[in-house]
Motif scaffolding. Structure first.
Motif, PDB file in Angstrom:
ATOM      1  N   LYS A  33       0.863  -1.173   0.000  1.00  0.00           N
ATOM      2  CA  LYS A  33       0.000   0.000   0.000  1.00  0.00           C
ATOM      3  C   LYS A  33       0.900   1.223   0.000  1.00  0.00           C
ATOM      4  CE  LYS A  33      -4.474   1.370   1.728  1.00  0.00           C
ATOM      5  NZ  LYS A  33      -5.642   0.839   2.447  1.00  0.00           N
ATOM      6  N   LYS A  35       1.696   5.434  -1.582  1.00  0.00           N
ATOM      7  CA  LYS A  35       1.060   6.686  -2.002  1.00  0.00           C
ATOM      8  C   LYS A  35       1.300   6.975  -3.476  1.00  0.00           C
ATOM      9  CE  LYS A  35       2.471  10.734  -0.365  1.00  0.00           C
ATOM     10  NZ  LYS A  35       2.622  11.911   0.538  1.00  0.00           N
ATOM     11  N   MET A  41      -3.727   6.406  -1.500  1.00  0.00           N
ATOM     12  CA  MET A  41      -3.004   5.156  -1.266  1.00  0.00           C
ATOM     13  C   MET A  41      -3.510   4.087  -2.250  1.00  0.00           C
ATOM     14  SD  MET A  41      -0.957   6.098   1.061  1.00  0.00           S
ATOM     15  CE  MET A  41      -0.197   4.571   1.642  1.00  0.00           C
ATOM     16  N   SER A  43      -3.122  -0.078  -3.609  1.00  0.00           N
ATOM     17  CA  SER A  43      -2.640  -1.442  -3.416  1.00  0.00           C
ATOM     18  C   SER A  43      -3.161  -2.304  -4.566  1.00  0.00           C
ATOM     19  CB  SER A  43      -3.120  -2.005  -2.073  1.00  0.00           C
ATOM     20  OG  SER A  43      -4.527  -2.200  -2.093  1.00  0.00           O
TER      21      SER A  43
END
Length: 199
Positions: A33, A35, A41, A43
């Motif tokens: 995860k 930025k 964020m 993932s």
């Protein structure tokens, strides 16, 4: 003489240890995860309909990375619709190289017209897990019931200098193989690029 021989042996052992870390083809890659340049964020779990991922460790400053930017954009445009989006990650420490700061990433993504997430490996926690050593360095993942399996590691193609002179598009061939249910071959090539910068 003995001391110098021992020192050389230690250096080689250390280098071998570093190269032995990270994923190999067939391993299950863990999620992360990080930025994105839009401050959100991101993932791998955020892409539930994806069949897999083209994870590319790249950066702002490296001439090799710059040479591949538009090719990476083209790969994302071609394969995102087929289930294999590009996820780019900048592994460099901005303290070691200010040109790779998050703010510079935001500028670069806009200037180059990135169509994919460009994530900041804050604290340099992700790239060692993958075993990335260069920018760019590619890890092609295939989503399965067991997780995201590493199917290809290495270079994007065989000519960083001239896109029009590429004879073997390793990454594109690997994605095409997965899409057609075939075995990826080759599944490993040597990544050509700048070394990843750390403190």
């Amino acid at each position: 003489m003995k001391r110098s021989v021992l020192l050389i042996a230690f250096v080689f052992a250390a280098v071998a240890g570093v190269s032995a870390q990270g994923y190999k083809v067939g391993d299950v890659a863990t999620d992360f995860k990080l930025k994105n340049v839009d401050n959100k964020m991101v993932s791998l779990a955020d892409f539930p309909t994806a069949k897999g991922f083209i994870v590319v460790f790249t950066c702002n400053h490296c001439p090799y990375a710059k040479a591949y930017e538009q090719r990476i954009v083209a790969l994302d445009k071609k394969y995102k619709a087929k289930g294999y989006p590009v996820i780019a990650i900048n592994p460099n420490d901005p303290a070691a190289l200010p040109a790779d700061s998050f703010e510079e990433m935001q500028k670069r993504a806009k200037e180059a017209g990135f169509t994919f997430p460009y994530l900041f490996d804050d604290g340099q926690k992700v790239y060692p897990v993958y075993g990335a050593t260069r920018t760019p360095h590619v890890f092609l993942l295939q989503k399965t019931k067991k997780g995201n399996i590493v199917r290809y590691i290495g270079a994007i193609d065989d000519n960083y200098e001239d896109a029009s002179a590429v004879k073997t598009p390793y990454l594109a061939n690997a994605v095409d193989a997965l899409l057609s249910g075939k075995k990826v071959s080759p599944d490993f090539t040597k990544a050509i690029g700048c070394g990843i910068k750390s403190k």
